[in-house]
Design a protein around this motif. Structure first.
Motif, PDB file in Angstrom:
ATOM      1  N   ALA A 264      17.638  16.006  -8.583  1.00  0.00           N
ATOM      2  CA  ALA A 264      17.645  15.065  -7.465  1.00  0.00           C
ATOM      3  C   ALA A 264      17.002  13.747  -7.895  1.00  0.00           C
ATOM      4  O   ALA A 264      15.996  13.744  -8.609  1.00  0.00           O
ATOM      5  CB  ALA A 264      16.889  15.651  -6.270  1.00  0.00           C
ATOM      6  N   PHE A 265      17.590  12.640  -7.457  1.00  0.00           N
ATOM      7  CA  PHE A 265      17.060  11.305  -7.716  1.00  0.00           C
ATOM      8  C   PHE A 265      16.827  10.593  -6.385  1.00  0.00           C
ATOM      9  O   PHE A 265      17.621  10.743  -5.447  1.00  0.00           O
ATOM     10  CB  PHE A 265      18.044  10.477  -8.555  1.00  0.00           C
ATOM     11  N   VAL A 273      21.469  14.522  -5.448  1.00  0.00           N
ATOM     12  CA  VAL A 273      21.524  15.386  -6.631  1.00  0.00           C
ATOM     13  C   VAL A 273      22.715  14.988  -7.487  1.00  0.00           C
ATOM     14  O   VAL A 273      23.836  14.831  -6.979  1.00  0.00           O
ATOM     15  CB  VAL A 273      21.638  16.867  -6.221  1.00  0.00           C
ATOM     16  N   ILE A 274      22.459  14.822  -8.778  1.00  0.00           N
ATOM     17  CA  ILE A 274      23.501  14.460  -9.741  1.00  0.00           C
ATOM     18  C   ILE A 274      23.409  15.433 -10.909  1.00  0.00           C
ATOM     19  O   ILE A 274      22.315  15.703 -11.417  1.00  0.00           O
ATOM     20  CB  ILE A 274      23.311  13.017 -10.243  1.00  0.00           C
ATOM     21  N   GLY A 275      24.548  15.957 -11.326  1.00  0.00           N
ATOM     22  CA  GLY A 275      24.557  16.877 -12.457  1.00  0.00           C
ATOM     23  C   GLY A 275      25.651  16.533 -13.440  1.00  0.00           C
ATOM     24  O   GLY A 275      26.798  16.311 -13.039  1.00  0.00           O
ATOM     25  N   THR A 276      25.323  16.477 -14.713  1.00  0.00           N
ATOM     26  CA  THR A 276      26.345  16.257 -15.736  1.00  0.00           C
ATOM     27  C   THR A 276      26.294  17.439 -16.702  1.00  0.00           C
ATOM     28  O   THR A 276      25.314  17.614 -17.424  1.00  0.00           O
ATOM     29  CB  THR A 276      26.114  14.941 -16.499  1.00  0.00           C
ATOM     30  N   GLY A 277      27.354  18.218 -16.701  1.00  0.00           N
ATOM     31  CA  GLY A 277      27.369  19.422 -17.530  1.00  0.00           C
ATOM     32  C   GLY A 277      28.060  19.252 -18.866  1.00  0.00           C
ATOM     33  O   GLY A 277      28.170  20.208 -19.627  1.00  0.00           O
ATOM     34  N   SER A 278      28.537  18.034 -19.159  1.00  0.00           N
ATOM     35  CA  SER A 278      29.222  17.788 -20.438  1.00  0.00           C
ATOM     36  C   SER A 278      29.032  16.330 -20.832  1.00  0.00           C
ATOM     37  O   SER A 278      28.653  15.492 -20.005  1.00  0.00           O
ATOM     38  CB  SER A 278      30.715  18.089 -20.309  1.00  0.00           C
ATOM     39  N   ASN A 279      29.346  16.016 -22.081  1.00  0.00           N
ATOM     40  CA  ASN A 279      29.255  14.631 -22.538  1.00  0.00           C
ATOM     41  C   ASN A 279      30.258  13.739 -21.812  1.00  0.00           C
ATOM     42  O   ASN A 279      29.980  12.567 -21.541  1.00  0.00           O
ATOM     43  CB  ASN A 279      29.488  14.555 -24.060  1.00  0.00           C
ATOM     44  N   ASP A 284      31.155   9.381 -17.885  1.00  0.00           N
ATOM     45  CA  ASP A 284      31.726   8.939 -16.610  1.00  0.00           C
ATOM     46  C   ASP A 284      30.622   8.428 -15.688  1.00  0.00           C
ATOM     47  O   ASP A 284      30.747   7.373 -15.049  1.00  0.00           O
ATOM     48  CB  ASP A 284      32.477  10.110 -15.969  1.00  0.00           C
ATOM     49  N   PHE A 285      29.534   9.162 -15.650  1.00  0.00           N
ATOM     50  CA  PHE A 285      28.384   8.773 -14.819  1.00  0.00           C
ATOM     51  C   PHE A 285      27.830   7.416 -15.260  1.00  0.00           C
ATOM     52  O   PHE A 285      27.581   6.524 -14.433  1.00  0.00           O
ATOM     53  CB  PHE A 285      27.305   9.857 -14.913  1.00  0.00           C
ATOM     54  N   CYS A 286      27.667   7.237 -16.557  1.00  0.00           N
ATOM     55  CA  CYS A 286      27.118   5.975 -17.078  1.00  0.00           C
ATOM     56  C   CYS A 286      28.015   4.788 -16.732  1.00  0.00           C
ATOM     57  O   CYS A 286      27.526   3.695 -16.407  1.00  0.00           O
ATOM     58  CB  CYS A 286      26.933   6.061 -18.590  1.00  0.00           C
ATOM     59  N   ILE A 314      15.660  10.053 -17.706  1.00  0.00           N
ATOM     60  CA  ILE A 314      15.445  10.202 -16.262  1.00  0.00           C
ATOM     61  C   ILE A 314      14.805   8.932 -15.693  1.00  0.00           C
ATOM     62  O   ILE A 314      15.145   8.493 -14.587  1.00  0.00           O
ATOM     63  CB  ILE A 314      14.569  11.440 -15.951  1.00  0.00           C
ATOM     64  N   ARG A 315      13.904   8.322 -16.444  1.00  0.00           N
ATOM     65  CA  ARG A 315      13.274   7.071 -15.989  1.00  0.00           C
ATOM     66  C   ARG A 315      14.328   5.962 -15.822  1.00  0.00           C
ATOM     67  O   ARG A 315      14.351   5.257 -14.819  1.00  0.00           O
ATOM     68  CB  ARG A 315      12.207   6.628 -16.998  1.00  0.00           C
ATOM     69  N   ILE A 316      15.211   5.845 -16.801  1.00  0.00           N
ATOM     70  CA  ILE A 316      16.245   4.803 -16.752  1.00  0.00           C
ATOM     71  C   ILE A 316      17.185   5.029 -15.563  1.00  0.00           C
ATOM     72  O   ILE A 316      17.495   4.111 -14.802  1.00  0.00           O
ATOM     73  CB  ILE A 316      17.044   4.782 -18.076  1.00  0.00           C
ATOM     74  N   ILE A 317      17.639   6.260 -15.414  1.00  0.00           N
ATOM     75  CA  ILE A 317      18.564   6.573 -14.318  1.00  0.00           C
ATOM     76  C   ILE A 317      17.892   6.367 -12.972  1.00  0.00           C
ATOM     77  O   ILE A 317      18.499   5.816 -12.036  1.00  0.00           O
ATOM     78  CB  ILE A 317      19.082   8.021 -14.460  1.00  0.00           C
ATOM     79  N   SER A 318      16.643   6.800 -12.863  1.00  0.00           N
ATOM     80  CA  SER A 318      15.915   6.691 -11.586  1.00  0.00           C
ATOM     81  C   SER A 318      15.834   5.248 -11.110  1.00  0.00           C
ATOM     82  O   SER A 318      15.991   4.960  -9.911  1.00  0.00           O
ATOM     83  CB  SER A 318      14.508   7.271 -11.724  1.00  0.00           C
ATOM     84  N   GLU A 319      15.590   4.328 -12.016  1.00  0.00           N
ATOM     85  CA  GLU A 319      15.491   2.906 -11.663  1.00  0.00           C
ATOM     86  C   GLU A 319      16.800   2.380 -11.073  1.00  0.00           C
ATOM     87  O   GLU A 319      16.797   1.559 -10.167  1.00  0.00           O
ATOM     88  CB  GLU A 319      15.084   2.090 -12.892  1.00  0.00           C
ATOM     89  N   VAL A 320      17.922   2.890 -11.602  1.00  0.00           N
ATOM     90  CA  VAL A 320      19.229   2.453 -11.112  1.00  0.00           C
ATOM     91  C   VAL A 320      19.536   3.068  -9.748  1.00  0.00           C
ATOM     92  O   VAL A 320      19.975   2.372  -8.821  1.00  0.00           O
ATOM     93  CB  VAL A 320      20.344   2.829 -12.113  1.00  0.00           C
TER      94      VAL A 320
END
Length: 424
Positions: A264-265, A273-279, A284-286, A314-320
């Motif tokens: 969760a973010f 909640v965001i989940g990435t189970g593969s590269n 795609d998320f990025c 996680i820090r980078i994603i959280s800021e976004v």
């Protein structure tokens, strides 16, 4: 005048009287009768699941009733028995009879019920019903085809056999509480009785297997399910990793031990909640969050790298993620390849357009308060029927009906049982 209720089910619209509500909807188990001596959650959840499939579930209660009837507030308004909504959550599709099993007359009624039932489910301490002469030892003699399911805290053998067992105790002893909670925080209890529910589902599955076995052999059997064993088996990968690698469990909050990002973010107004189970999902998320540079960053190129550099990514994603609301992100992620969803309050859950569209919430007629709302069965069958048919019963609501229509007792015998206070 009978109350009428419009019931929407796939492809058909029924308009049934309250009296017909439980009998006119199809069910895969409509020819199965269940003797239900369960209380609280695990057992009632099991028998409710059988009832959803059309089984005739006869809930045998003491004169005081299932303890969870008093597990409130909140209680039903206008209900003379003041049933709790906790009780209502796991007891639909059942008929209630009050029976004094300490009396010989009560035992005799129990024997008659056992003769006509296919399944019995109980959750007393091991051996207690046998001492009262209404356990498996006695009832299997009366009906050798009876499938008898005992749900206990710790099972019928072992040093803990006679201990009372509740959900949170089994969750603690079985490792779930130690695996749940924030990183470096204290153990936490899940918000629902998940160990009870999983034990109820294991019991349901075991009963279905035993019915199949009986169909082939003509023989009944005894099934033992317990909270502790169910909880330990539910630890799946955590248990297997410890048994084979000796690695102890860590608490991760909403995060995942082996996948990053998968948690969760905080958003502008809630959590998502965001989940990435593969590269591919990570890439795609990025792209969607406009952080394409992360895709080829050596620190985050594959999942093992992301796990190694968990705190930084996680820090980078959280800021976004903090820059937009949950609804704004949900809209952007609408066609994404990776799973995502908001952390909903109950209001959000039942206001959700998908939950409304699939008609998961059902409204059932109730003799005391007019109607009650329940969450219907989650599984859909293409044939047979799996429905919320009747509201949870009031205490002893069907005593006369069961004695007369199911057992065939005459009015004189029924009157005598009431006068002797064997039934209520």
């Amino acid at each position: 005048m009978a109350m009428f209720k419009r019931i929407l089910i796939p492809s058909k619209l029924f308009c049934l009287s309250t009296a017909d509500y439980s009998t006119k909807l199809p069910g895969l188990l409509s020819d199965v009768s269940v003797l239900d001596l369960t209380r609280i959650v695990a057992g009632p959840f099991c028998t409710m699941t059988l009832g959803d499939l059309g089984a005739n579930v006869i809930k045998v209660e003491s004169m005081d009733g299932d303890e969870s009837r008093k597990w409130g507030p909140p209680f039903m308004k206008g209900d003379s028995n003041k049933d709790s909504f906790y009780f209502l959550s796991v007891n639909r599709n059942k008929k209630s009879i009050c029976l004094d099993l300490k009396s010989q007359e009560g035992k005799n009624v129990m024997y008659d019920l056992a003769k006509k039932c296919d399944v019995m489910v109980e959750n007393f301490l091991p051996g207690k019903l046998d001492k009262m002469q209404v356990g498996y030892e006695r009832l299997s003699q009366i009906n050798p085809k009876l499938i008898y399911c005992a749900i206990t805290g710790f099972g019928p053998t072992g040093p803990y056999a006679n201990r009372p067992g509740y959900d949170v105790v089994a969750a603690a002893m079985g490792g779930l509480l130690n695996a749940t909670g924030e990183r470096n925080g204290r153990p936490a209890k899940p918000g629902i009785a998940i160990t009870d529910l999983t034990t109820g589902l294991h019991s349901f599955g075991a009963i279905m297997a035993a019915l199949y076995h009986r169909q082939k052999t003509g023989k009944g059997q005894k099934i033992d399910c317990n909270l502790l064993s169910t909880q330990i088996s539910s630890m799946i990968n955590l248990a297997t990793v410890y048994l084979n690698c000796g690695i102890e469990v860590q608490r991760w909050g909403t995060a995942h031990a082996n996948l990053v990002p998968y948690q969760a973010f905080e958003t502008k107004d809630g959590e998502l909640v965001i989940g990435t189970g593969s590269n591919a999902q990570f890439a795609d998320f990025c792209r969607i969050i406009k952080k394409e540079e992360l895709i080829n960053d050596e620190r985050f190129k594959d999942n093992s790298d992301r796990v190694k550099n968990r705190d930084e990514i996680i820090r980078i994603i959280s800021e976004v993620i903090k820059t937009k609301t949950s609804k704004e992100w949900s809209k952007l992620f609408e066609n994404a390849s990776f799973p995502n969803g908001p952390v909903n309050k109950m209001k959000d859950v039942f206001d959700d357009e998908h939950v409304i569209a699939i008609g998961l919430v059902k409204e059932l007629p109730h003799p005391e308060v007019g109607a009650v709302k329940v969450v219907g069965p989650p599984t859909v069958y293409s044939a047979g029927g799996n429905y919320a048919r009747t509201a949870p019963p009031t205490l002893g609501q069907h005593t006369k009906e069961i004695l007369s229509e199911f057992l065939g007792y005459d009015d004189g015998k029924i009157g005598g049982l009431f006068n002797a206070k064997v039934v209520r």
